[in-house]
Design an enzyme around this catalytic site. Structure first.
Site, mmCIF file in Angstrom:
data_model
loop_
_atom_site.group_PDB
_atom_site.id
_atom_site.type_symbol
_atom_site.label_atom_id
_atom_site.label_comp_id
_atom_site.label_asym_id
_atom_site.label_seq_id
_atom_site.Cartn_x
_atom_site.Cartn_y
_atom_site.Cartn_z
ATOM 1 C CG ASP A 18 8.474 7.318 -8.265
ATOM 2 O OD1 ASP A 18 8.057 7.285 -6.986
ATOM 3 O OD2 ASP A 18 7.388 7.345 -9.204
ATOM 4 C CB SER A 19 6.983 3.155 -7.271
ATOM 5 O OG SER A 19 7.137 4.243 -7.477
ATOM 6 N N GLY A 51 4.128 1.679 -2.717
ATOM 7 C CA GLY A 51 3.869 2.012 -1.368
ATOM 8 C C GLY A 51 3.064 1.198 -0.169
ATOM 9 C CB CYS A 81 9.540 8.153 -4.489
ATOM 10 S SG CYS A 81 8.466 7.006 -4.459
ATOM 11 C CG ASN A 82 6.721 12.593 -1.121
ATOM 12 O OD1 ASN A 82 6.180 13.083 -0.617
ATOM 13 N ND2 ASN A 82 6.215 11.976 -3.091
ATOM 14 C CD GLU A 160 3.258 3.924 -12.395
ATOM 15 O OE1 GLU A 160 3.548 4.083 -13.776
ATOM 16 O OE2 GLU A 160 3.896 5.866 -11.684
ATOM 17 C CB CYS A 192 2.369 10.205 -3.653
ATOM 18 S SG CYS A 192 2.866 8.822 -4.500
ATOM 19 C CG HIS A 194 2.867 7.786 -9.121
ATOM 20 N ND1 HIS A 194 4.317 7.945 -8.238
ATOM 21 C CD2 HIS A 194 2.683 7.022 -10.024
ATOM 22 C CE1 HIS A 194 4.442 6.929 -8.574
ATOM 23 N NE2 HIS A 194 3.814 6.318 -10.165
HETATM 24 N N1 DGL Z 1 5.580 7.627 -6.028
HETATM 25 C C1 DGL Z 1 6.057 7.379 -5.021
HETATM 26 C C2 DGL Z 1 5.620 8.059 -3.767
HETATM 27 O O1 DGL Z 1 5.628 9.647 -3.972
HETATM 28 C C3 DGL Z 1 5.513 5.899 -4.768
HETATM 29 C C4 DGL Z 1 3.600 5.603 -5.124
HETATM 30 C C5 DGL Z 1 4.041 3.846 -5.056
HETATM 31 O O2 DGL Z 1 4.921 3.713 -5.345
HETATM 32 O O3 DGL Z 1 3.596 3.024 -4.238
HETATM 33 O O4 DGL Z 1 5.642 8.280 -2.860
#
Ligand code: DGL
Length: 277
Positions: A18-19, A51, A81-82, A160, A192, A194
């Site tokens: 993931d990011s 994102g 990660c979506n 974060e 997402c 997160h």
């Molecule tokens: N957790 C990620 C997602 O599911 C990325 C969020 C991000 O880095 O903006 O989209």
């Protein structure tokens, strides 16, 4: 290798990325469902958030993450990660020449299973919403379902920062969910990885704003279930039933990542290694 019932078994680890921290919500479910699997996690903390970036940039970052995990001789990749699942899954499949599982299809399946009215709300990053990946995935599963998507970009930095409760996250979540008022959705997808870390706040606000019976779903559990079925079908499951190892790698700030990971997963994660993509 085969076990007593002659089913093939595969001891190699599974790569997950993931990011940043969000993919840990998927890791937690995978470890719950598949405690014998070894996992190598990569959080691209030097570049988070993904994102709001262009598809080209997300694809470039995703390929670098995939290559980094492939060095650990993984048997398959879970894109936790979506945003990456929405724009880069096919590129990764071609690049890595191994099975790649994303989170959008499992998330869409969870939404279709949860909705009674067929009206589904999705909150996700700007890129995930712009990609149209959720409406596409949902309509391929249920032709009568409608998806209303809202970008909620400020939620990733809140997670974060570890700002998961209180006035500020509540106000931000209220602002976003308010845009779904009047959309008559009965199910809200946390699109997402997160966002499940903000689940108590999101759930509270969603029920107050959209109706007490609103169902909140995320893709983590559904992804772990699909992963388990996939590993069995392909003869890729580990022979171990428990004690799977978790190795965490990041591209920046290993100490703070390790501390949050331990709090979130509820156990020690050992040394978090810094990798350069
Ligand atoms: N957790 C990620 C997602 O599911 C990325 C969020 C991000 O880095 O903006 O989209």
């Amino acid at each position: 290798m085969t076990d007593q019932d002659n089913r093939p078994r595969d001891a190699r680890p599974i790569g997950v990325f993931d990011s940043g921290l969000g993919g840990l919500t998927v890791v937690r479910e995978i470890r719950e469902k598949l405690p014998g699997e070894d996992l190598v996690y990569l959080g691209d903390t030097a570049r988070v958030p993904y994102g709001a970036r262009s598809s080209e940039t997300i694809v470039r970052y995703a390929r670098a993450c995939g290559r980094s995990l492939a060095r650990h001789k993984i048997k398959m990749l879970v894109v936790a990660c979506n945003t990456v699942s929405a724009v880069a899954l096919d590129v990764l499949r071609v690049d890595l020449d191994m099975p790649v599982l994303g989170v959008i299809e499992p998330g869409a399946r969870a939404a279709v299973a949860a909705t009674r009215t067929g009206r589904v709300g999705v909150i996700g990053t700007t890129s995930t919403v712009a990609s149209g990946a959720y409406p596409r995935a949902v309509s391929s599963l249920a032709t009568k379902a409608d998806v209303v998507s809202i970008a909620a970009p400020l939620l990733v930095p809140l997670v974060e920062e570890g700002w998961l409760e209180g006035e500020v996250p509540t106000l931000v979540v209220e602002r976003y969910i308010d845009a779904l008022r009047g959309a008559s959705v009965d199910t809200l997808v946390l699109g997402c990885t997160h966002y499940p870390m903000l689940r108590p706040v999101i759930e509270r606000v969603a029920r107050r704003t959209l109706g007490e019976s609103t169902r909140v779903v995320d893709s983590a559990e559904a992804t772990a279930n699909e992963l388990a079925a996939f590993l069995e079908e392909r003869g890729l499951a580990s022979a171990k039933q428990r004690d799977g190892a978790l190795k965490i790698t990041v591209t920046d700030r290993p100490q703070s990542f390790g501390a949050v990971a331990e709090r979130f997963l509820g156990h020690s994660v050992g040394d978090v290694e810094v990798v350069d993509l």
